[in-house]
Design an enzyme around this catalytic site. Structure first.
Site, mmCIF file in Angstrom:
data_model
loop_
_atom_site.group_PDB
_atom_site.id
_atom_site.type_symbol
_atom_site.label_atom_id
_atom_site.label_comp_id
_atom_site.label_asym_id
_atom_site.label_seq_id
_atom_site.Cartn_x
_atom_site.Cartn_y
_atom_site.Cartn_z
ATOM 1 N N GLU A 141 -3.687 -9.661 3.718
ATOM 2 C CA GLU A 141 -4.447 -9.367 4.946
ATOM 3 C C GLU A 141 -5.511 -10.410 5.267
ATOM 4 O OE1 GLU A 141 -3.533 -7.171 2.698
ATOM 5 O OE2 GLU A 141 -2.859 -5.307 3.635
ATOM 6 N N GLU B 264 0.837 -1.213 0.000
ATOM 7 C CA GLU B 264 0.000 0.000 0.000
ATOM 8 C C GLU B 264 0.868 1.257 0.000
ATOM 9 O OE1 GLU B 264 -2.249 -1.566 3.389
ATOM 10 O OE2 GLU B 264 -4.083 -1.191 2.254
#
Ligand code: 3H9
Length: 710
Positions: A130, A110
């Site tokens: 995740e 990210e």
């Protein structure tokens, strides 16, 4: 600037280095350090562009997972916010490049996507893993990834959590170039080109060209949801991740980010993510063994041998071949040997046909396996694993033979699933080299390796076995010696309750159905049919002498075997099977069960799903507590990892002991006492369960307290 993030200058290019070993996680101080560096870079006229790199083995491997527990427990008041720092990188007026090696995972990817460009070495991997922690990307990963990689790729990556190699990331548009040679020099050269070009640095959040339209996206999301429901049954995070990517296609960037945050928080505060984070750390914790460290000497394993070419022996030989270790596979008859080799070939061929690896890899692996009928070459093996039928007399005979043949210092391992390693070792003159290596069927697929130490097993042999489990791509868990060790000793209680429930009134499909719904990969009776009911039957016959008179005994499985119903392999067991191996409830079995129940004077009744779950799960937990107290398992989490990696227990429940903590040990203990009163001796409460329940504690707290005193 802090030591976690440093800023240096190479002419007109600034270099930000993240230095937070071992994996450069975004622990407190790291995002702040990056933000500070970017602010300096933006303000300094002598700097024309910037590169960010990770020191050590990797780029940033994600958020610091330890912080999540602090947030959900209330220990940390504020949430994790990387959004602002990522936006500040994106808004930097000078071209910025993320230089990736190792892994850019989760928050690491990210952050990288906030940079204007990304370059990587060929061995790098990028991913949004995740969901494997029961959460979703929470720093706009679900919003920026589809803008770089397109909706289909981003959906897949966020929903399955699997990383992709640099080559694929380049093809997808996630990275801009693969650097040959030195990464930093390559990244600096790349940014210099961008400075020279005068090109306006592109902001990922403004790149909408790959977001598609509703008509093209709808089937992507539909297919992804269907896949997630199948492959991640019961898990909320993959579906939430898909919702978040869908939001990227329907909302503005900022609204999409807000939606992602909402979904992220729902996942983070769920029991599922707490369980999966427990599993993440647990898988690493099991490798830590008191008294054994990096300085414990190990035996070099370059050559292996396996005795037995049956289902287990063949699978074990494949494990060695897969790891590039030459292995001899011995059988007693040519027919059995040929059958074993044919099964291995078929398994590999299936993988080639499915595109898992090319034919050359299969050929190489087959060439590493030497099938034979003699002990030739066994005197060269560094490790010999016995995988023959479960019978003590036979095992002792083999180990006494191996004692004469094996070279000094070779490890002698038994794949026994229940028998005493002490007794097996007593057949040799070198018990310190004898150990249990208990694989799980199919041995080439299941991740668990239960490593069973005897009274005499040396630290060197244990350390080698633990390291070997990693090489074989297994999760090695060290356990002590007792009947069934950890996994099967507990399974015995679980399977027994499943059978008692059937005798008391539940249909086999009701027991299996409730446990499947609970999240188990399969119900226990269906597992019995798959593994072969005769296997347990043989073991029970071997241990008849251990049965206590007057204690209730589950009779149905034995009776099924008496009738030749061994499970799938004979076309019938607890169920009957059609030609596609579909299980069909069988009225004959229902009649047999009723007959057995009547003969024992058991009054049949309606049994609820809740009772099925309680009776089976609490039986596991109660036995697990006994195992823990006896020191057969080092920690409660070791038991959890055994169940997750060897018994199809759902990761999002965290394992049986963690599940007990989730329910509350007081409730579990009270029910165990009730079952004890109703059903007798099998339910004798574990003293440790009583102690923890009465003190309002958890197994996790027990582990922590034990670690603190170690
Ligand atoms: C995330 O990023 C959320 C975001 O969307 C933002 C939200 C707002 N944190 O595995 P290893 C420790 S979620 C803390 O043995 P390897 C690990 O416990 C995160 N600790 O090494 C171990 O400690 P110990 C997304 C971490 O070389 C040591 O580092 N990222 C973290 O076999 C070595 O680890 C992930 O899910 C972490 N992020 O494999 C990546 N990562 O020595 C998770 C590792 O005390 N990590 N540790 O036992 C991995 O997949 C592997 O660790 C990695 C290295 C492939 C990086």
């Amino acid at each position: 600037m802090s030591e976690l993030v440093t800023l240096t200058q190479d002419g007109e290019v600034a270099v930000i280095t993240v230095n937070n070993p071992p994996v450069n996680a975004l622990s407190p101080g790291v995002p702040e350090g990056i933000a500070e560096a970017i602010a300096k870079i933006s303000a300094d006229d002598s700097i024309k562009g910037a590169v960010m790199i990770g020191s050590g083995q990797t780029f940033i491997a994600g958020a610091d997972i330890k912080e999540f527990g602090k947030i959900t427990s209330g220990q940390r008041k504020e949430g994790i916010n990387f959004l602002d720092v990522i936006k500040s990188i994106e808004d930097c007026p000078k071209p910025t490049v993320a230089a990736i090696h190792g892994t850019a995972f989760g928050g690491g990817l990210e952050v990288a996507m906030g940079f204007h460009y990304r370059v990587a070495v060929a061995s790098a991997q990028v991913g949004q893993p995740e969901v494997k922690l029961g959460i979703i990307p929470g720093a706009a990963g679900t919003q920026r990834l589809p803008r770089l990689a397109g909706v289909a790729k981003a959906t897949q990556m966020c929903a399955d959590g699997n990383p992709i190699p640099a080559k694929d990331a380049l093809a997808a548009g996630i990275i801009d170039s693969i650097v040959e040679g030195d990464l930093l020099s390559g990244a600096i050269a790349f940014v210099k080109e961008k400075i020279a070009s005068g090109e306006k640095p592109p902001k990922t959040r403004e790149r909408n060209e790959k977001l598609g339209d509703e008509a093209s996206n709808a089937p992507i999301f539909e297919a992804a949801r269907a896949l997630a429901k199948k492959t991640a049954r019961g898990m909320m995070a993959p579906l939430a991740a898909i919702d978040a990517v869908e939001a990227a296609t329907k909302l503005s960037f900022d609204e999409g980010v807000a939606r992602e945050r909402e979904l992220f928080n729902q996942c983070l505060f769920s029991d599922q993510s707490k369980a999966m984070i427990h599993v993440f750390f647990g898988e690493r914790e099991v490798a830590k063994i008191p008294g054994i460290g990096k300085d414990t000497p190990q035996i070099a394993i370059n050559k292996a041998a396996v005795i037995g070419a049956g289902t287990m022996g063949g699978g074990i030989a494949m494990n060695y071949a897969n790891a590039g270790i030459p292995v001899i596979m011995k059988e007693t008859t040519q027919e059995a040997l040929d059958r074993g080799v044919a099964t291995i070939r078929k398994n590999y061929q299936n993988s080639v046909n499915k595109g898992r690896f090319p034919q050359e890899v299969m050929d190489k692996r087959m060439a590493l396996i030497t099938p034979q009928l003699t002990y030739d070459g066994f005197d060269q093996a560094d490790i010999i694993t016995e995988a023959v039928f479960e019978g003590m007399a036979l095992k002792k005979e083999i180990f006494s033979e191996l004692d004469k043949i094996a070279k000094p210092g070779a490890i002698l391992a038994s794949n026994t699933s229940t028998l005493s390693i002490d007794e097996i070792a007593s057949a040799t003159s070198r018990p310190e080299f004898v150990i249990g290596h208990h694989y799980f069927s199919p041995a080439n697929v299941m991740r668990l390796l239960e490593i069973v130490r005897s009274q005499a097993t040396s630290n060197e042999v244990i350390a080698t076995s633990m390291a070997l489990s990693k090489r074989l791509k297994k999760v090695g868990v060290l356990v002590g010696n007792c009947y069934g060790f950890v996994g099967n000793r507990m399974l015995h209680q679980y399977g027994r309750e499943a059978q008692f429930l059937v005798e008391e009134g539940a249909k086999p499909q009701e027991v299996d159905g409730a446990l499947y719904k609970f999240g188990m990969a399969m119900g226990p009776l269906a597992v019995g049919d798959l593994a072969g009911l005769d296997v347990g039957w043989r073991i029970r016959k071997e241990h008849r002498h251990l049965e206590k008179p007057g204690v209730r005994y589950a009779k149905v499985a034995d009776e099924l075997c008496e009738r030749g119903r061994y499970g799938q392999k004979t076309g019938a067991g607890w169920y009957k099977y059609d030609e596609n191996r579909k299980a069909i409830p069988d009225p004959e079995v229902d009649a047999l069960i009723e007959q057995i129940a009547a003969a024992q004077g058991i009054a049949r009744r309606v049994i609820t799903e809740e009772e099925i779950i309680e009776r089976t799960q609490y039986a596991l937990i109660n036995e697990g507590a006994k195992i823990l107290e006896e020191g057969i398992a080092l920690r409660a989490v070791d038991i959890d990892i055994i169940y997750l990696s060897g018994y199809g227990y759902p990761a999002w429940r965290g394992g049986p002991m963690w599940y007990g903590d989730t329910v509350g040990l007081k409730k579990v203990y009270d029910r165990v006492c009730q079952f004890h009163a109703e059903h007798g001796e099998w339910w004798t409460p574990a003293p440790l369960l009583k102690e923890l329940a009465e003190a309002g504690k958890t197994f996790a707290a027990f582990d922590k307290a034990k670690a603190a005193t170690a």
